[in-house]
Scaffold this motif. Structure first.
Motif, PDB file in Angstrom:
ATOM      1  N   SER A 140     -51.623   3.470 -17.442  1.00 12.99           N
ATOM      2  CA  SER A 140     -50.417   2.743 -17.820  1.00 12.99           C
ATOM      3  C   SER A 140     -50.245   2.722 -19.333  1.00 12.99           C
ATOM      4  CB  SER A 140     -50.470   1.304 -17.299  1.00 12.99           C
ATOM      5  OG  SER A 140     -50.384   1.281 -15.895  1.00 12.99           O
ATOM      6  N   ALA A 141     -51.351   2.552 -20.062  1.00 18.46           N
ATOM      7  CA  ALA A 141     -51.281   2.526 -21.521  1.00 18.46           C
ATOM      8  C   ALA A 141     -50.737   3.833 -22.068  1.00 18.46           C
ATOM      9  CB  ALA A 141     -52.657   2.231 -22.104  1.00 18.46           C
ATOM     10  N   GLN A 142     -51.217   4.943 -21.513  1.00 24.51           N
ATOM     11  CA  GLN A 142     -50.733   6.243 -21.970  1.00 24.51           C
ATOM     12  C   GLN A 142     -49.263   6.440 -21.632  1.00 24.51           C
ATOM     13  OE1 GLN A 142     -53.379   9.140 -20.275  1.00 24.51           O
ATOM     14  NE2 GLN A 142     -55.009   8.747 -21.756  1.00 24.51           N
ATOM     15  N   ALA A 143     -48.851   6.001 -20.441  1.00 25.70           N
ATOM     16  CA  ALA A 143     -47.456   6.145 -20.037  1.00 25.70           C
ATOM     17  C   ALA A 143     -46.545   5.313 -20.937  1.00 25.70           C
ATOM     18  CB  ALA A 143     -47.285   5.725 -18.575  1.00 25.70           C
ATOM     19  N   PHE A 144     -46.966   4.086 -21.246  1.00 29.60           N
ATOM     20  CA  PHE A 144     -46.177   3.246 -22.157  1.00 29.60           C
ATOM     21  C   PHE A 144     -46.018   3.924 -23.512  1.00 29.60           C
ATOM     22  CE2 PHE A 144     -47.666  -0.716 -19.697  1.00 29.60           C
ATOM     23  CZ  PHE A 144     -46.477  -0.784 -18.977  1.00 29.60           C
ATOM     24  N   GLY A 145     -47.099   4.511 -24.008  1.00 26.33           N
ATOM     25  CA  GLY A 145     -47.036   5.192 -25.297  1.00 26.33           C
ATOM     26  C   GLY A 145     -46.068   6.357 -25.282  1.00 26.33           C
ATOM     27  N   ARG A 146     -46.112   7.147 -24.220  1.00 21.27           N
ATOM     28  CA  ARG A 146     -45.188   8.293 -24.105  1.00 21.27           C
ATOM     29  C   ARG A 146     -43.744   7.819 -24.012  1.00 21.27           C
ATOM     30  NH1 ARG A 146     -49.250  10.109 -20.501  1.00 21.27           N
ATOM     31  NH2 ARG A 146     -47.976   9.426 -18.730  1.00 21.27           N
ATOM     32  N   ASN A 147     -43.522   6.773 -23.227  1.00 17.29           N
ATOM     33  CA  ASN A 147     -42.159   6.256 -23.076  1.00 17.29           C
ATOM     34  C   ASN A 147     -41.603   5.760 -24.411  1.00 17.29           C
ATOM     35  OD1 ASN A 147     -42.385   6.726 -20.330  1.00 17.29           O
ATOM     36  ND2 ASN A 147     -42.880   4.605 -19.833  1.00 17.29           N
ATOM     37  N   GLY A 148     -42.438   5.035 -25.149  1.00 19.21           N
ATOM     38  CA  GLY A 148     -41.988   4.509 -26.435  1.00 19.21           C
ATOM     39  C   GLY A 148     -41.643   5.611 -27.412  1.00 19.21           C
ATOM     40  N   ARG A 149     -42.484   6.614 -27.428  1.00 20.04           N
ATOM     41  CA  ARG A 149     -42.256   7.731 -28.343  1.00 20.04           C
ATOM     42  C   ARG A 149     -40.957   8.462 -28.008  1.00 20.04           C
ATOM     43  NH1 ARG A 149     -45.675  10.358 -31.843  1.00 20.04           N
ATOM     44  NH2 ARG A 149     -45.320  12.576 -32.179  1.00 20.04           N
ATOM     45  N   ALA A 150     -40.711   8.672 -26.715  1.00 23.73           N
ATOM     46  CA  ALA A 150     -39.477   9.341 -26.297  1.00 23.73           C
ATOM     47  C   ALA A 150     -38.255   8.499 -26.651  1.00 23.73           C
ATOM     48  CB  ALA A 150     -39.519   9.608 -24.793  1.00 23.73           C
ATOM     49  N   HIS A 151     -38.363   7.192 -26.491  1.00 22.78           N
ATOM     50  CA  HIS A 151     -37.254   6.300 -26.838  1.00 22.78           C
ATOM     51  C   HIS A 151     -36.976   6.359 -28.341  1.00 22.78           C
ATOM     52  CE1 HIS A 151     -34.676   2.764 -25.984  1.00 22.78           C
ATOM     53  NE2 HIS A 151     -34.979   2.427 -27.217  1.00 22.78           N
ATOM     54  N   ALA A 152     -38.030   6.377 -29.135  1.00 26.42           N
ATOM     55  CA  ALA A 152     -37.855   6.468 -30.587  1.00 26.42           C
ATOM     56  C   ALA A 152     -37.205   7.791 -30.986  1.00 26.42           C
ATOM     57  CB  ALA A 152     -39.204   6.298 -31.284  1.00 26.42           C
ATOM     58  N   GLU A 153     -37.580   8.866 -30.314  1.00 25.97           N
ATOM     59  CA  GLU A 153     -36.967  10.164 -30.597  1.00 25.97           C
ATOM     60  C   GLU A 153     -35.463  10.121 -30.351  1.00 25.97           C
ATOM     61  OE1 GLU A 153     -37.845  13.087 -31.675  1.00 25.97           O
ATOM     62  OE2 GLU A 153     -40.021  13.295 -31.510  1.00 25.97           O
TER      63      GLU A 153
END
Length: 458
Positions: free
Chosen positions: A411-424
């Protein structure tokens, strides 16, 4: 004074902007970081700033500055009276020794806490005097549009006067809901509130559009003021995306490293102390060791360090320069964002999105948020699906959710990926800059069209 506008040239996709603010362009605070990022890449010959603080400006973004120090804000008799009270003429009026003493004692004595806002209001509402040198500089610069993040009656009046003197529109940028919360305790018998409303109404009368920091704020402000509002939060540069993510998680390490970057005022230290207590409880249970590192301004560390006595898992890290932030964020296991649950503070911050939220998202690390669920900053984390938010002041729930996040690596990794994509999608500086310039260009272009039409008819 109005004057005909030259039609914008090729580089005229960037209108000539006058920025009005308390702090000059630099990267020392959340406000100035956001300001510098929004204007990054703007042609320097089409950007100028008038500022009122004693800070030293940076030439990274802007090179044309006019310092308008507090000592010049007042008519001569008032200035001399303030000097007799011990004011040094360079800092804010709140720096007068007697007023500063009230401020320092306000945390300990409720009677003084009640007096201090009245003293602040007196300084903010005092008549604004524009010396001839200020007027000349404004008119000689000839901006196409005035832009300001405001924040007080005094700055609102200054931005309004600048736009009026130059005959151009004014674009206000609201980053928190200070018009609804400032002077809400009937300071000066209600006079402060009435003067605040009058100043904001005068500003809105010059604004073809405005800017705010979140979608909820845009909806509310459009209804409140009757003009369109565009959303501009902090943008992030390539450094936050470029730092390699090694993919390691808290489950891979003996210690889960929580990192908070930001100020501790506005009651944030209380929410951080709750997280510190939860980290201590998790560590004591033996399943996982959790540590919390706070990177805050030096003065905040000195003021609030004692509040964390008895929490051995808390470390006060150094105050970070802006270029150090990407690496610190990327090295964390979990990034922490907090806001206060105090009623007056949650009203002030309800529509705000902290400068660090886009940075946290771009760093690609999961976020643990603790603050009132209705705040825009907490909604932003949830909308990005970038972490876990505990939106109620419940220490047991904070402990439970923090424990889960520290152990659940997938879940931690998925949250990180989601946040990064949102920032992009929403916060990459290059994309934000195009839209930001377009809003200012449209405001200035409409003003030029009205002026040109008037000239043709005359």
């Amino acid at each position: 004074m109005t004057h005909p506008r030259d039609e914008f040239s090729e580089t005229g996709k960037f209108p000539k902007v006058l920025v009005v603010g308390h702090l000059p362009f630099d990267r020392s605070t959340g406000t100035t970081i956001t300001l510098s990022n929004l204007f990054h890449g703007w042609p320097k010959d089409r950007l100028a700033q008038i500022y009122t603080s004693a800070g030293e400006p940076s030439a990274e973004v802007c090179e044309n500055f006019l310092h308008f120090p507090p000592r010049e804000h007042y008519p001569r008799p008032q200035y001399l009276a303030l000097r007799m009270l011990g004011w040094n003429g360079s800092g804010p009026v709140q720096g007068i020794p007697a007023i500063a003493a009230v401020r320092d004692a306000a945390d300990r004595r409720s009677a003084l806490a009640a007096v201090y806002p009245h003293l602040v209001a007196l300084g903010d509402l005092s008549p604004l005097h524009l010396p001839p040198r200020i007027v000349r500089w404004l008119q000689e610069y000839r901006p196409d549009v005035v832009y300001s993040m405001l924040g007080s009656v005094r700055l609102t009046r200054l931005a309004t006067r600048a736009a009026q003197l130059c005959g151009v529109p004014l674009i206000p940028h609201f980053t928190d809901d200070w018009p609804a919360t400032l002077y809400s305790r009937r300071e000066l018998g209600g006079l402060a509130r009435r003067r605040l409303h009058a100043a904001v109404d005068g500003l809105i009368g010059l604004a073809p559009a405005g800017m705010v920091i979140s979608e909820p704020m845009a909806e509310v402000y459009q209804r409140r003021y009757g003009i369109p509002f565009e959303v501009f939060a902090n943008s992030v540069d390539a450094d936050f995306f470029a730092i390699a993510q090694d993919g390691s998680t808290s489950r891979d390490r003996p210690v889960t490293n929580l990192v908070y970057v930001g100020a501790l005022h506005l009651g944030r230290w209380r929410s951080l102390r709750t997280i510190a207590a939860s980290a201590a409880a998790i560590s004591a249970a033996g399943a996982n060791q959790v540590r919390l590192t706070l990177h805050c301004p030096t003065e905040d560390a000195e003021r609030y360090r004692g509040a964390f006595t008895g929490h051995p898992g808390v470390e006060f890290g150094r105050s970070l320069a802006s270029h150090e932030v990407p690496g610190v964020l990327a090295a964390a296991d979990i990034l922490v964002h907090v806001e206060s649950f105090a009623e007056d503070t949650r009203r002030y911050t309800r529509y705000s999105v902290s400068t660090k939220i886009p940075q946290y998202l771009a760093a690609g690390r999961p976020i643990f948020g603790h603050g009132p669920a209705e705040l825009a900053s907490m909604s932003h984390i949830r909308a990005a699906n970038a972490g876990v938010v505990v939106g109620v002041p419940d220490t047991d729930l904070v402990t439970e959710e923090l424990w889960k996040l520290s152990l659940d690596s997938s879940s931690a990794q998925a949250f990180g990926r989601n946040g990064r994509a949102h920032a992009e999608r929403h916060h990459r500086r290059e994309r934000v800059a195009v839209r930001f310039a377009d809003v200012l260009r449209t405001a200035a272009g409409r003003a030029w069209s009205r002026t040109a039409e008037t000239a043709r008819r005359s």
